[in-house]
Design an enzyme around this catalytic site. Structure first.
Site, PDB file in Angstrom:
ATOM      1  N   ASP A   1     -68.477  -5.832  44.425  1.00 59.76           N
ATOM      2  CA  ASP A   1     -67.628  -5.337  43.288  1.00 59.76           C
ATOM      3  C   ASP A   1     -66.155  -5.210  44.074  1.00 59.76           C
ATOM      4  OD1 ASP A   1     -66.814  -5.261  39.629  1.00 59.76           O
ATOM      5  OD2 ASP A   1     -65.446  -3.938  41.630  1.00 59.76           O
TER       6      ASP A   1
ATOM      7  N   LEU B   1     -72.715 -14.368  25.826  1.00 61.16           N
ATOM      8  CA  LEU B   1     -73.559 -12.258  25.158  1.00 61.16           C
ATOM      9  C   LEU B   1     -72.247 -11.817  24.788  1.00 61.16           C
ATOM     10  CD1 LEU B   1     -71.976 -10.177  27.324  1.00 61.16           C
ATOM     11  CD2 LEU B   1     -73.451 -11.476  28.893  1.00 61.16           C
TER      12      LEU B   1
ATOM     13  N   GLU C   1     -71.035  -8.092  23.881  1.00 64.63           N
ATOM     14  CA  GLU C   1     -71.294  -6.546  24.043  1.00 64.63           C
ATOM     15  C   GLU C   1     -72.255  -5.922  22.919  1.00 64.63           C
ATOM     16  OE1 GLU C   1     -67.291  -4.368  25.909  1.00 64.63           O
ATOM     17  OE2 GLU C   1     -67.207  -6.198  26.771  1.00 64.63           O
TER      18      GLU C   1
ATOM     19  N   CYS D   1     -62.173 -10.253  24.958  1.00 69.00           N
ATOM     20  CA  CYS D   1     -62.526 -12.305  24.821  1.00 69.00           C
ATOM     21  C   CYS D   1     -62.231 -12.353  23.677  1.00 69.00           C
ATOM     22  CB  CYS D   1     -64.406 -12.468  24.593  1.00 69.00           C
ATOM     23  SG  CYS D   1     -65.433 -12.143  25.907  1.00 69.00           S
TER      24      CYS D   1
ATOM     25  N   LYS E   1     -57.673 -13.188  24.021  1.00 71.57           N
ATOM     26  CA  LYS E   1     -56.898 -13.374  25.818  1.00 71.57           C
ATOM     27  C   LYS E   1     -57.683 -14.646  25.496  1.00 71.57           C
ATOM     28  CE  LYS E   1     -60.055 -12.985  28.730  1.00 71.57           C
ATOM     29  NZ  LYS E   1     -61.322 -13.130  29.765  1.00 71.57           N
TER      30      LYS E   1
HETATM   31  C1  UDX Z   1     -65.553 -11.602  32.174  1.00 69.02           C
HETATM   32  C2  UDX Z   1     -65.325 -12.535  32.353  1.00 69.02           C
HETATM   33  O1  UDX Z   1     -65.478 -12.851  33.417  1.00 69.02           O
HETATM   34  C3  UDX Z   1     -63.788 -12.706  31.302  1.00 69.02           C
HETATM   35  O2  UDX Z   1     -63.539 -14.204  31.501  1.00 69.02           O
HETATM   36  C4  UDX Z   1     -64.047 -12.615  30.129  1.00 69.02           C
HETATM   37  O3  UDX Z   1     -63.613 -13.106  29.026  1.00 69.02           O
HETATM   38  C5  UDX Z   1     -64.600 -11.787  29.805  1.00 69.02           C
HETATM   39  O4  UDX Z   1     -65.384 -10.848  30.066  1.00 69.02           O
HETATM   40  P1  UDX Z   1     -65.662  -8.893  31.751  1.00 69.02           P
HETATM   41  O5  UDX Z   1     -67.289  -8.693  33.044  1.00 69.02           O
HETATM   42  O6  UDX Z   1     -65.364  -7.570  30.697  1.00 69.02           O
HETATM   43  O7  UDX Z   1     -64.956 -10.096  32.348  1.00 69.02           O
HETATM   44  O8  UDX Z   1     -64.918  -7.789  32.940  1.00 69.02           O
HETATM   45  P2  UDX Z   1     -64.876  -6.346  33.417  1.00 69.02           P
HETATM   46  O9  UDX Z   1     -65.592  -6.008  33.168  1.00 69.02           O
HETATM   47  O10 UDX Z   1     -63.265  -5.625  33.715  1.00 69.02           O
HETATM   48  O11 UDX Z   1     -65.927  -6.717  35.355  1.00 69.02           O
HETATM   49  C6  UDX Z   1     -64.542  -7.564  36.111  1.00 69.02           C
HETATM   50  C7  UDX Z   1     -65.497  -6.811  37.313  1.00 69.02           C
HETATM   51  O12 UDX Z   1     -64.795  -7.785  38.556  1.00 69.02           O
HETATM   52  C8  UDX Z   1     -64.542  -5.436  37.363  1.00 69.02           C
HETATM   53  O13 UDX Z   1     -65.937  -4.667  37.851  1.00 69.02           O
HETATM   54  C9  UDX Z   1     -63.865  -5.886  38.586  1.00 69.02           C
HETATM   55  O14 UDX Z   1     -64.076  -4.496  39.455  1.00 69.02           O
HETATM   56  C10 UDX Z   1     -64.256  -6.840  39.221  1.00 69.02           C
HETATM   57  N1  UDX Z   1     -63.661  -7.589  40.511  1.00 69.02           N
HETATM   58  C11 UDX Z   1     -62.085  -8.003  39.880  1.00 69.02           C
HETATM   59  C12 UDX Z   1     -63.277  -7.452  41.534  1.00 69.02           C
HETATM   60  O15 UDX Z   1     -64.242  -6.600  42.141  1.00 69.02           O
HETATM   61  N2  UDX Z   1     -62.661  -8.203  42.424  1.00 69.02           N
HETATM   62  C13 UDX Z   1     -61.404  -8.522  41.277  1.00 69.02           C
HETATM   63  O16 UDX Z   1     -60.415  -8.955  42.749  1.00 69.02           O
HETATM   64  C14 UDX Z   1     -61.517  -8.109  40.397  1.00 69.02           C
HETATM   65  C1  UDX Z   2     -67.882 -12.731  21.612  1.00 69.09           C
HETATM   66  C2  UDX Z   2     -69.134 -13.526  21.525  1.00 69.09           C
HETATM   67  O1  UDX Z   2     -69.747 -13.066  20.379  1.00 69.09           O
HETATM   68  C3  UDX Z   2     -69.517 -13.255  22.668  1.00 69.09           C
HETATM   69  O2  UDX Z   2     -70.959 -15.455  22.397  1.00 69.09           O
HETATM   70  C4  UDX Z   2     -69.134 -13.750  23.440  1.00 69.09           C
HETATM   71  O3  UDX Z   2     -69.778 -14.015  24.995  1.00 69.09           O
HETATM   72  C5  UDX Z   2     -67.483 -13.202  24.448  1.00 69.09           C
HETATM   73  O4  UDX Z   2     -67.209 -12.768  22.970  1.00 69.09           O
HETATM   74  P1  UDX Z   2     -68.175 -10.218  22.038  1.00 69.09           P
HETATM   75  O5  UDX Z   2     -66.820  -9.850  22.045  1.00 69.09           O
HETATM   76  O6  UDX Z   2     -68.120  -9.471  22.689  1.00 69.09           O
HETATM   77  O7  UDX Z   2     -68.077 -11.204  21.826  1.00 69.09           O
HETATM   78  O8  UDX Z   2     -68.487  -9.107  20.612  1.00 69.09           O
HETATM   79  P2  UDX Z   2     -68.227  -9.788  18.899  1.00 69.09           P
HETATM   80  O9  UDX Z   2     -70.214  -9.189  18.417  1.00 69.09           O
HETATM   81  O10 UDX Z   2     -68.392 -11.391  18.570  1.00 69.09           O
HETATM   82  O11 UDX Z   2     -67.093  -9.683  18.048  1.00 69.09           O
HETATM   83  C6  UDX Z   2     -65.805  -9.661  18.690  1.00 69.09           C
HETATM   84  C7  UDX Z   2     -65.063  -8.876  17.677  1.00 69.09           C
HETATM   85  O12 UDX Z   2     -65.116  -9.765  16.069  1.00 69.09           O
HETATM   86  C8  UDX Z   2     -65.157  -7.069  17.196  1.00 69.09           C
HETATM   87  O13 UDX Z   2     -63.944  -6.724  17.450  1.00 69.09           O
HETATM   88  C9  UDX Z   2     -66.185  -7.792  15.794  1.00 69.09           C
HETATM   89  O14 UDX Z   2     -65.603  -6.139  14.989  1.00 69.09           O
HETATM   90  C10 UDX Z   2     -64.733  -8.457  14.952  1.00 69.09           C
HETATM   91  N1  UDX Z   2     -65.536  -9.227  14.116  1.00 69.09           N
HETATM   92  C11 UDX Z   2     -66.854  -9.721  14.193  1.00 69.09           C
HETATM   93  C12 UDX Z   2     -65.598  -9.150  12.804  1.00 69.09           C
HETATM   94  O15 UDX Z   2     -63.839  -8.654  12.924  1.00 69.09           O
HETATM   95  N2  UDX Z   2     -66.006  -9.739  11.630  1.00 69.09           N
HETATM   96  C13 UDX Z   2     -67.044 -10.566  11.860  1.00 69.09           C
HETATM   97  O16 UDX Z   2     -67.105 -10.923  10.649  1.00 69.09           O
HETATM   98  C14 UDX Z   2     -67.573 -10.245  12.831  1.00 69.09           C
END
Ligand code: UDX
Ligand code: UDX
Length: 428
Positions: free
Chosen positions: A30, A148, A150, A259, A262
């Protein structure tokens, strides 16, 4: 196998821990040194620290791309793809990973997209590798999205409901088969082996569908309120049809996180770009951004003016089980209340540190009692158990006015109202 993970974030670190658990040797890189200190996760994720500790002999951390990539057979790109503001995700970090692989790979390597990307990103990455990598090496791109959630990320990654990978040829497919072989011995699940573009589309379409399901029930909830129906009963009734299913039909202040917001925008943008506009997704986003505004509207109906009122947000994370506040509806509500002149308090069991970064004027509270003491209203933003466990007398005893806007439908309306709480939820 020797694997590299680039980006030690919510996806990358969990993936690294799980691959190490499967017996692979994993190098985690990272650009932020604190994220690869080897002292456990920099964010809250249940079970992650235990898994990292248990497999520490197979985990190696670095900020140096050369150290991570040089001997890796497979490099997983897990860097973020944050929104640019016009619907497109920022793919610059991903591009940089391709440049790093081209520069540092010293033998044949497979670069795998884990980050969520628009279809055809793989083609772009392949172009970079074709032009930039040492011509004597075999360098190829594949897609292997994660699904996955969160809060349950470790469980989801160790026990996935499906594994999807898209490759350009059988050689790359066999490489990914070897990566996942140990997992399939522990946990049997369908494996979808496909081409790169289809794999990229599976991830985007899945997230867009789930987000649309949530907005669908939120639109139904708004109608329920007008006709006197109960959206929870409606969702239960619909959910018994296995073609529909009850999951992701919980109405409230809507979805947040890194997720869904976006990915819905990015998928809609891609659809427009290829000349096949996907208007359902525009509506999905619009319904979602109406939800938090509906919470503020309900508050105004009860309190008249918000200026000078003290309002407590119960929960700030975008969902329970995480300290992630990216795109949390709570942040939008907090900012809007501050703009209206209210004094805003926020309680969250673990996301408190992030509150001030998101909404400077909001006051974080570590104690539920103190957060509610003397408040004019409370808004449930995250369905943490400790919040769902509050009883009517808690609100009545502690608050100046027992006004509760339940943004996650966690309480029984009858129970709350019978005991004197001025209670409003969504679609009930
Ligand atoms: C992930 C996926 O990669 C994203 O595309 C998806 O839509 C959501 O889940 P996430 O793991 O949640 O993203 O992002 P984050 O927790 O911000 O982790 C990204 C990491 O990459 C950070 O720790 C950041 O420091 C690192 N990074 C980013 C690098 O090491 N180099 C870079 O150039 C940019
Ligand atoms: C989501 C997808 O579930 C996962 O498969 C993908 O890899 C990443 O994006 P995440 O964003 O971690 O995962 O959480 P999720 O449990 O899907 O909830 C997303 C949002 O929807 C939360 O803000 C939650 O509160 C909301 N939600 C979920 C609702 O408002 N109603 C529902 O019935 C379920």
């Amino acid at each position: 196998m020797r694997l590299a993970i680039i980006g030690a974030g919510h996806v990358g670190l969990v993936t690294a821990a799980v691959f190490a658990e499967l017996g692979h040797e994993v190098r985690v890189m990272d650009s932020v040194p604190e994220r690869v200190s080897g002292d456990g996760a920099w964010f809250h994720e249940d079970g992650l620290d235990t898994l990292l500790e248990r497999n520490k002999e197979r985990l190696f951390y670095t900020t140096d791309p050369a150290e991570a990539i040089a001997d890796a057979e497979v490099v997983f790109a897990c860097v973020g793809t944050p929104p640019l503001g016009d619907g497109r995700p920022n793919l610059v970090y991903l591009e940089q990973v391709a440049w790093m692989v081209a520069e540092h790979a010293n033998h044949d390597v497979l670069l795998v997209e884990k980050s969520t990307v628009p279809a055809r990103t793989g083609e772009r990455l392949q172009q970079i590798l074709d032009y930039e990598a040492d011509g004597s090496l075999y360098v190829s791109v594949a897609s292997n999205p994660e699904f996955l959630r969160e809060g349950t990320a470790v469980y989801d990654t160790l026990s996935p409901d499906r594994i999807v990978y898209g490759t350009r040829n059988t050689r790359d497919r066999d490489t990914l088969r070897r990566v996942y072989e140990p997992m399939l011995k522990l946990h049997d699940c369908p494996v979808i082996e496909t081409d790169v573009a289809s794999s990229e589309m599976i991830k985007h379409a899945s997230n867009a569908f789930l987000a649309t399901k949530i907005s669908f029930i939120n639109a139904v909830a708004a109608i329920c309120e007008e006709v006197g129906a109960d959206v929870n009963v409606v969702a239960d009734g619909m959910g018994h049809d296995p073609r529909i299913g009850r999951q992701f039909l919980n109405a409230g202040i809507g979805y947040g996180g890194s997720c869904f917001p976006k990915d819905v925008d990015a998928f809609a943008h891609l659809a427009r770009e290829v000349g096949q506009p996907f208007h359902i997704l525009d509506e999905t986003r619009d319904v979602n951004s109406r939800q938090w505004k509906r919470a503020v509207h309900k508050l105004k109906q009860e309190l008249w003016h918000l200026e000078g009122k003290t309002i407590t947000l119960l929960g700030f994370a975008f969902k329970p089980g995480t300290d992630d506040v990216r795109e949390s509806p709570a942040a939008y509500i907090a900012q809007s209340l501050v703009d209206e002149g209210a004094s805003v308090r926020v309680f969250d069991p673990i996301a408190l540190d992030q509150i001030r970064n998101e909404v400077r004027q909001a006051d974080p509270f570590f104690s539920l009692t103190e957060a509610l003491d003397g408040a004019d209203a409370a808004v449930v933003c995250t369905d943490w158990d400790v919040i769902a466990g509050l009883a009517p007398h808690d609100f009545i005893e502690w608050m100046r006015q027992p006004v509760v806007i339940d943004g996650r439908n966690v309480y029984s309306p009858d129970h709350m109202r019978r005991h004197g709480v001025r209670y409003h939820s969504f679609g009930r």
